[in-house]
Design a protein around this motif. Sequence first.
Motif, PDB file in Angstrom:
ATOM      1  N   GLN A 507       1.084 -12.902   1.114  1.00 45.96           N
ATOM      2  CA  GLN A 507       0.981 -12.953  -0.227  1.00 45.96           C
ATOM      3  C   GLN A 507      -0.127 -13.599  -0.906  1.00 45.96           C
ATOM      4  OE1 GLN A 507       4.660 -15.936  -0.844  1.00 45.96           O
ATOM      5  NE2 GLN A 507       6.059 -14.326  -0.515  1.00 45.96           N
ATOM      6  N   ASP A 508      -0.106 -13.173  -2.105  1.00 47.44           N
ATOM      7  CA  ASP A 508      -1.601 -13.672  -2.901  1.00 47.44           C
ATOM      8  C   ASP A 508      -2.871 -13.560  -2.259  1.00 47.44           C
ATOM      9  OD1 ASP A 508       0.366 -14.002  -5.086  1.00 47.44           O
ATOM     10  OD2 ASP A 508       0.642 -16.345  -4.476  1.00 47.44           O
ATOM     11  N   ASN A 509      -3.120 -12.237  -2.035  1.00 50.01           N
ATOM     12  CA  ASN A 509      -4.474 -12.271  -1.195  1.00 50.01           C
ATOM     13  C   ASN A 509      -5.001 -10.828  -1.289  1.00 50.01           C
ATOM     14  OD1 ASN A 509      -6.548 -12.738   1.102  1.00 50.01           O
ATOM     15  ND2 ASN A 509      -5.205 -14.051   2.075  1.00 50.01           N
ATOM     16  N   TRP A 510      -6.335 -10.913  -1.880  1.00 52.71           N
ATOM     17  CA  TRP A 510      -6.996  -9.903  -1.975  1.00 52.71           C
ATOM     18  C   TRP A 510      -7.484  -9.093  -0.449  1.00 52.71           C
ATOM     19  CZ3 TRP A 510      -6.698  -6.472  -5.917  1.00 52.71           C
ATOM     20  CH2 TRP A 510      -6.583  -7.220  -7.051  1.00 52.71           C
ATOM     21  N   MET A 511      -7.768 -10.175   0.304  1.00 55.73           N
ATOM     22  CA  MET A 511      -8.292  -9.890   1.842  1.00 55.73           C
ATOM     23  C   MET A 511      -7.324 -10.290   2.992  1.00 55.73           C
ATOM     24  SD  MET A 511     -12.188 -11.003   1.033  1.00 55.73           S
ATOM     25  CE  MET A 511     -12.983 -10.235  -0.144  1.00 55.73           C
ATOM     26  N   PRO A 512      -6.095  -9.809   2.873  1.00 56.43           N
ATOM     27  CA  PRO A 512      -4.970 -10.021   3.802  1.00 56.43           C
ATOM     28  C   PRO A 512      -5.369 -10.050   5.345  1.00 56.43           C
ATOM     29  CG  PRO A 512      -4.378  -8.086   2.936  1.00 56.43           C
ATOM     30  CD  PRO A 512      -5.747  -8.432   2.277  1.00 56.43           C
ATOM     31  N   GLU A 513      -4.807 -11.083   6.266  1.00 56.37           N
ATOM     32  CA  GLU A 513      -4.850 -10.763   7.300  1.00 56.37           C
ATOM     33  C   GLU A 513      -3.668 -10.909   8.186  1.00 56.37           C
ATOM     34  OE1 GLU A 513      -7.421 -13.723   9.153  1.00 56.37           O
ATOM     35  OE2 GLU A 513      -8.835 -13.934   7.679  1.00 56.37           O
ATOM     36  N   TRP A 514      -3.324  -9.800   8.951  1.00 54.73           N
ATOM     37  CA  TRP A 514      -1.977  -9.649   9.507  1.00 54.73           C
ATOM     38  C   TRP A 514      -1.961  -9.897  10.880  1.00 54.73           C
ATOM     39  CZ3 TRP A 514      -4.038  -5.589   5.865  1.00 54.73           C
ATOM     40  CH2 TRP A 514      -3.453  -5.711   4.994  1.00 54.73           C
ATOM     41  N   ASN A 515      -2.911  -9.377  11.625  1.00 53.29           N
ATOM     42  CA  ASN A 515      -3.365  -9.612  13.139  1.00 53.29           C
ATOM     43  C   ASN A 515      -1.949  -9.270  13.685  1.00 53.29           C
ATOM     44  OD1 ASN A 515      -5.916 -10.829  13.022  1.00 53.29           O
ATOM     45  ND2 ASN A 515      -4.925 -12.621  11.959  1.00 53.29           N
ATOM     46  N   GLU A 516      -1.290  -8.110  13.707  1.00 53.01           N
ATOM     47  CA  GLU A 516      -0.133  -7.791  14.383  1.00 53.01           C
ATOM     48  C   GLU A 516      -0.487  -6.632  15.269  1.00 53.01           C
ATOM     49  OE1 GLU A 516       3.467  -7.616  12.098  1.00 53.01           O
ATOM     50  OE2 GLU A 516       2.728  -8.725  10.397  1.00 53.01           O
ATOM     51  N   GLU A 517       0.267  -6.311  16.320  1.00 54.19           N
ATOM     52  CA  GLU A 517      -0.115  -5.386  17.186  1.00 54.19           C
ATOM     53  C   GLU A 517       1.227  -4.516  17.346  1.00 54.19           C
ATOM     54  OE1 GLU A 517      -2.871  -5.224  20.929  1.00 54.19           O
ATOM     55  OE2 GLU A 517      -1.020  -6.298  21.443  1.00 54.19           O
ATOM     56  N   PHE A 518       0.797  -3.027  17.497  1.00 53.12           N
ATOM     57  CA  PHE A 518       2.274  -2.151  17.647  1.00 53.12           C
ATOM     58  C   PHE A 518       1.902  -1.346  18.838  1.00 53.12           C
ATOM     59  CE2 PHE A 518       1.668  -3.479  13.230  1.00 53.12           C
ATOM     60  CZ  PHE A 518       2.874  -3.788  13.006  1.00 53.12           C
ATOM     61  N   GLU A 519       2.754  -0.853  19.533  1.00 50.59           N
ATOM     62  CA  GLU A 519       2.723   0.286  20.446  1.00 50.59           C
ATOM     63  C   GLU A 519       3.463   1.447  20.315  1.00 50.59           C
ATOM     64  OE1 GLU A 519       3.485  -1.041  24.253  1.00 50.59           O
ATOM     65  OE2 GLU A 519       1.887  -2.549  24.134  1.00 50.59           O
ATOM     66  N   PHE A 520       2.827   2.618  20.573  1.00 51.61           N
ATOM     67  CA  PHE A 520       3.473   4.082  20.136  1.00 51.61           C
ATOM     68  C   PHE A 520       3.480   5.185  21.329  1.00 51.61           C
ATOM     69  CE2 PHE A 520       1.650   2.450  16.065  1.00 51.61           C
ATOM     70  CZ  PHE A 520       2.881   2.274  15.402  1.00 51.61           C
ATOM     71  N   PRO A 521       4.685   5.038  21.974  1.00 52.09           N
ATOM     72  CA  PRO A 521       4.569   5.799  23.285  1.00 52.09           C
ATOM     73  C   PRO A 521       4.507   7.159  22.855  1.00 52.09           C
ATOM     74  CG  PRO A 521       6.381   4.327  23.544  1.00 52.09           C
ATOM     75  CD  PRO A 521       5.719   4.390  22.014  1.00 52.09           C
ATOM     76  N   LEU A 522       3.699   8.282  23.526  1.00 58.78           N
ATOM     77  CA  LEU A 522       3.351   9.624  22.812  1.00 58.78           C
ATOM     78  C   LEU A 522       3.693  10.561  24.290  1.00 58.78           C
ATOM     79  CD1 LEU A 522       0.201   8.859  21.205  1.00 58.78           C
ATOM     80  CD2 LEU A 522       2.299   9.107  19.989  1.00 58.78           C
ATOM     81  N   THR A 523       4.747  11.481  23.881  1.00 58.06           N
ATOM     82  CA  THR A 523       4.983  12.761  24.704  1.00 58.06           C
ATOM     83  C   THR A 523       3.850  13.664  24.551  1.00 58.06           C
ATOM     84  OG1 THR A 523       6.673  13.503  23.442  1.00 58.06           O
ATOM     85  CG2 THR A 523       7.268  11.950  24.980  1.00 58.06           C
ATOM     86  N   VAL A 524       3.667  13.868  23.143  1.00 59.10           N
ATOM     87  CA  VAL A 524       2.741  15.033  23.007  1.00 59.10           C
ATOM     88  C   VAL A 524       1.500  14.372  22.215  1.00 59.10           C
ATOM     89  CG1 VAL A 524       2.483  17.382  22.313  1.00 59.10           C
ATOM     90  CG2 VAL A 524       4.668  16.588  23.262  1.00 59.10           C
ATOM     91  N   PRO A 525       0.379  13.940  22.671  1.00 60.39           N
ATOM     92  CA  PRO A 525      -0.415  13.120  21.863  1.00 60.39           C
ATOM     93  C   PRO A 525      -1.425  14.095  21.214  1.00 60.39           C
ATOM     94  CG  PRO A 525      -0.994  12.815  24.238  1.00 60.39           C
ATOM     95  CD  PRO A 525       0.759  13.345  24.154  1.00 60.39           C
ATOM     96  N   GLU A 526      -1.206  15.252  21.891  1.00 60.54           N
ATOM     97  CA  GLU A 526      -2.424  16.379  21.297  1.00 60.54           C
ATOM     98  C   GLU A 526      -1.848  16.857  19.941  1.00 60.54           C
ATOM     99  OE1 GLU A 526      -1.969  16.969  25.667  1.00 60.54           O
ATOM    100  OE2 GLU A 526      -0.570  16.296  24.019  1.00 60.54           O
ATOM    101  N   LEU A 527      -0.598  16.619  19.465  1.00 63.75           N
ATOM    102  CA  LEU A 527      -0.102  17.050  17.836  1.00 63.75           C
ATOM    103  C   LEU A 527       0.258  15.716  17.348  1.00 63.75           C
ATOM    104  CD1 LEU A 527       1.838  20.157  18.798  1.00 63.75           C
ATOM    105  CD2 LEU A 527      -0.149  19.919  18.049  1.00 63.75           C
TER     106      LEU A 527
END
Length: 585
Positions: A507-527
Amino acid sequence: MSKQTYKICCCFFRRFKLKEAEVPAEIKALFENYSENGVMNIEHFHMFLKEVQDPEDTLTMDKTESIMDSFMHQHKHLHIFHHRKLHLHQFFRYLLSEINSPLPYPPMVHHNMTDPLSHYFIFTGHNSYLTGNQISSDCSEVPIIEALRRGVRVIELDMWPNSTKDDVDILHGGTLTTPVGLMKCLKAIRENAFVASEYPVILTLEDHLTPDLQEKVAQMVSKTFGGILFHSTSENLQDFPSPESLKGRIVISTKPPKKYTETKSFKEDDGTIKVHKSSEEVVWGEEIPVFIERLDSKDKVYDRDEDENPNLQQNAAPEYEHLIAIRNEKMKGGIKAWLRVNSKNAHRVSLNEEKLEKAVLTHGTDIVRFNQRNLMRVYPKATRIDSSNYNPLIGWMHGAQMVAFNMQGHGRSLWLMQGMFRANGGCGYVKKPDFLLEVGPNNEVFDPKRRLLVKKTLKVKIYMGEGWNLDFHRTHFDLYSPPDFYVKIGIAGVPVDSVMKRTKTIQDNWMPEWNEEFEFPLTVPELALLRVEVHEFDMSGKDDFGGQTCLPVFELKTGVRAVPLHDHKGEKYRSVKLLMRFAFI
C-alpha cells in the motif's frame, strides 16, 4: 469608508516525498559477499557475474571489463570517480540498468538461421492494413509501417478492384472499411521492411482481382521491389529456402490466381440457373479457404469453392503467377488428404483458429508432421470484429509457423505474441524446438496431448519495482496519491504448465518491495512464456493497469535482473521496471 473583511481560503494537498529506492536486504548481502571494505572492484564484479548471473557462461575478464565500462559510460550521473569500482548504490543501479537484461543484451540473432522456413515460428500479422476494428475502421499504410518497425515479418494485404478507376485497393472486403491504395502500401513496405530485422518479409496476398488487374499488380510489385523481390526458380519446391538465404528479400505468398475470381452456378428445382458469388465476397472476414464439415463424416472437411472453372486458368496473368514464391494450396478432401506429407511440393495452407482447434482434437500428430516441412498459417475467426486475438500456443504446440494476429489490437494474447518474438534478438524468426522437428525410430512425432514429466523448474523472486512516478503521465497514476501495487506472475505454455499466481498488495508506495518467491514446474520449457503484470488494487472498482511484460523462458538469463515493463500496446515504459531473480532447478 466602510470596513471590508477579506477571507483567505488555504487549500492543502497531500504530497508524498518521492524518496530514492531502498536497496533490498538480499541485494545488500550479495554486495557484501562480492566486495571488500564497501568497494566492488573489477575482480569482485567478475566473480559476481560468473557465480550469480551466468554460472554456465564462459565469461572472460575482457567481457566483464566491457560490461563495466558500458555501464559507467551510460551512468555518468552516478559520479563513479573510481575507474571500474562500484559502491553499494552504484551496484544497485547496475542491477536495475538496461545492460542487466533478463534476455541476451545487446539483442542479437543467435539461433541457427540456415534451415528451411518451415523450421521457424514467424512473426505474422493479420489484415495488416487496418487501423482498428474489422468492419468500420480506416485502411492505411501506417499500421503496416508500425508492424514492420516492431519486427513483424509477415504482412497481409487484401486486394480488391477500385470501383471508379482501373486500380487496386487494399481493404477488408464486404465491410465498411475505407480503402487505401495498393501502391501506398507497397512503398511503405519497401521503405520499412528491414528497419527492425534483415530477415525476409513475406507478403500474403488475398486476391479478388481480374486477370488485367493481376497483371497490373505484377508490374507494381516488380517496380517497387526490384532486385529484392525473391523469385522461386521452381514451382516444385522440395523444401523452402532458409531465412539466412533470404536476408533482405521480399517473398510473395498467395494462391495461384485461378482460385479467386471463380463463380459457381447451380440449377434450382424450377430449372432456373442461379449464380453465386465466391464465399469471400459473401461472408466478410472469412478468408479463403472457408471450410464446412459434412454431417456424414467427422473426417471430411471441404472448401466451399471446391469446384473449379477450367476457363480461369487460361485467363490467369502469367506475370502475376510468376511472383508467387510460396504457393498457398487449396485444401481439398478430408483432413488426412490435405495433411499428407508425401506430396512432392512444399507448400502453405491457411485455416482459421476454430478449424485448427477442431482439427487438433483428432489429428494433432498429423499436423505436427505436416508442419515439419510445410507452412501453416492460422488466422482469427470472423467474429473477432474488435480485432481481438486468440491463444497462439495452440498453433505453436503443433508447429504452425504463421500464427497470424491483429497487431492493431490489444490484450493478453498479443502480449504473448510479443513475448515469443522478443527471442532471437527480436528478428521476427524463432527456431522451433527440436522436438517439433524430430521423427522417431518408429516414425513417431511429438504428441501435444501426451503428458510429460517435469523437465525443469523455474524459480522467480520478485524483489521490488520502481519508475511509476517518473512515467506517471503514461501510467495515468495520481502523483499525489501513491498506488497500492501487486504483481500477477505465471506461465503461458502447454496446458499442464500454464498457471497464474500473485503477490501481496503493497500500500501507498511508488517503490513497492514484495520480496516474494514463486516456483513453476515446466514439462515443456521450450514453449513456455513468463507472464508478468502489475496492477493497482482498487477497492471501489476495477484494478488499474500498471505495466506488463512477457518473456520467453527458453532465453531467460539467470541471476538478478532488471525487467522492463510495457504498456497495453506493448510499448516499453521509459522508467518502469521490476527487480527480479531467476533460477532453474
